[in-house]
Design a protein around this motif. Sequence first.
Motif, short mmCIF file in Angstrom:
data_model
loop_
_atom_site.label_atom_id
_atom_site.label_comp_id
_atom_site.label_asym_id
_atom_site.label_seq_id
_atom_site.Cartn_x
_atom_site.Cartn_y
_atom_site.Cartn_z
N HIS A 77 4.01 -1.50 5.08
CA HIS A 77 3.25 -2.36 4.91
C HIS A 77 3.80 -3.88 4.63
O HIS A 77 2.98 -4.83 4.82
N GLU A 78 5.19 -3.82 4.55
CA GLU A 78 5.79 -5.10 4.31
C GLU A 78 5.64 -5.85 5.51
O GLU A 78 5.49 -7.10 5.81
N ALA A 79 6.14 -5.19 6.63
CA ALA A 79 6.06 -5.78 8.04
C ALA A 79 4.88 -6.15 8.31
O ALA A 79 4.68 -7.27 9.00
N ARG A 80 3.87 -5.61 8.24
CA ARG A 80 2.33 -5.85 8.41
C ARG A 80 1.99 -7.12 7.71
O ARG A 80 1.63 -8.08 8.47
N LEU A 81 2.21 -7.32 6.70
CA LEU A 81 1.99 -8.73 5.77
C LEU A 81 2.90 -9.68 6.28
O LEU A 81 2.19 -10.81 6.60
N ILE A 82 3.99 -9.77 6.48
CA ILE A 82 4.67 -10.47 6.93
C ILE A 82 4.34 -11.17 8.28
O ILE A 82 4.28 -12.12 8.71
N HIS A 83 4.11 -10.18 9.19
CA HIS A 83 3.79 -10.44 10.50
C HIS A 83 2.34 -11.34 10.54
O HIS A 83 2.20 -12.24 11.18
N ALA A 84 1.46 -11.06 9.55
CA ALA A 84 0.25 -11.89 9.53
C ALA A 84 0.48 -13.18 9.15
O ALA A 84 0.00 -14.19 9.62
N ILE A 85 1.45 -13.03 8.33
CA ILE A 85 1.81 -14.60 7.65
C ILE A 85 2.41 -15.55 8.53
O ILE A 85 2.28 -16.67 8.97
N LEU A 113 -2.52 -10.38 -1.82
CA LEU A 113 -3.37 -10.79 -0.70
C LEU A 113 -3.97 -12.15 -0.88
O LEU A 113 -4.30 -12.76 0.29
N ALA A 114 -4.40 -12.36 -2.06
CA ALA A 114 -5.10 -13.74 -2.04
C ALA A 114 -3.84 -14.96 -1.70
O ALA A 114 -4.14 -15.89 -1.38
N GLU A 115 -2.80 -14.61 -2.17
CA GLU A 115 -1.72 -15.73 -1.99
C GLU A 115 -1.28 -15.52 -0.49
O GLU A 115 -1.31 -16.72 0.12
N ALA A 116 -1.47 -14.51 0.23
CA ALA A 116 -1.32 -14.55 1.79
C ALA A 116 -2.47 -15.16 2.58
O ALA A 116 -2.20 -15.94 3.44
#
Length: 126
Positions: A77-85, A113-116
Motif C-alpha cells: 500500500h505504501e509503494a502504491r501511494l508513493i508511486h502515485a504521488i 488520501l485527501a492529502e495525497a
Amino acid sequence: MSLSPVMKCVTATFLAAGCVTSVPLTAQTIDQLDTLSDASVDAAAGIAMAREQAGRSEYLDALATLERVLAVHPKSHEARLIHAIYLCRIDDTQGGLVEIGKLKEKNYSKKLLAEARQMCAQGGED
C-alpha cells in the motif's frame, strides 16, 4: 476474464521489456544494477531507496524503483501511494490522480488520501 495463450505471451513480452527499460539511467555498473535489484526485493528497502532518489529530484529513477518493488510486492500500500504521488511530481497529474482514485479507502485514512490528492494537484511544485 481469461487471456488466450497468445495474449499471455504478448503480455509477458511487454512486461519483460518494461522491466529492462525501467532500469535507471544512472545505474552504469553491474554492481549498481545488483544493488537496485536487491533493494527492490525487500519492500521497505526499495521504498527507502525510492525516497532517497526522490530527495535528489530523481523522480523517474524513484518511479522505476517503486515499479520494481510493486512487481515483487504488488499489495504494498505504501509503494502504491508513493508511486502515485511521484507521478504527480513529474507533472503526470492525471496519472497520479487515477492511481490515487484506485486506492481502496480501507487501506488508507480519508485524511491521507485527501492529502495525497492535494499534493498531486500541486504537481511538481515544491
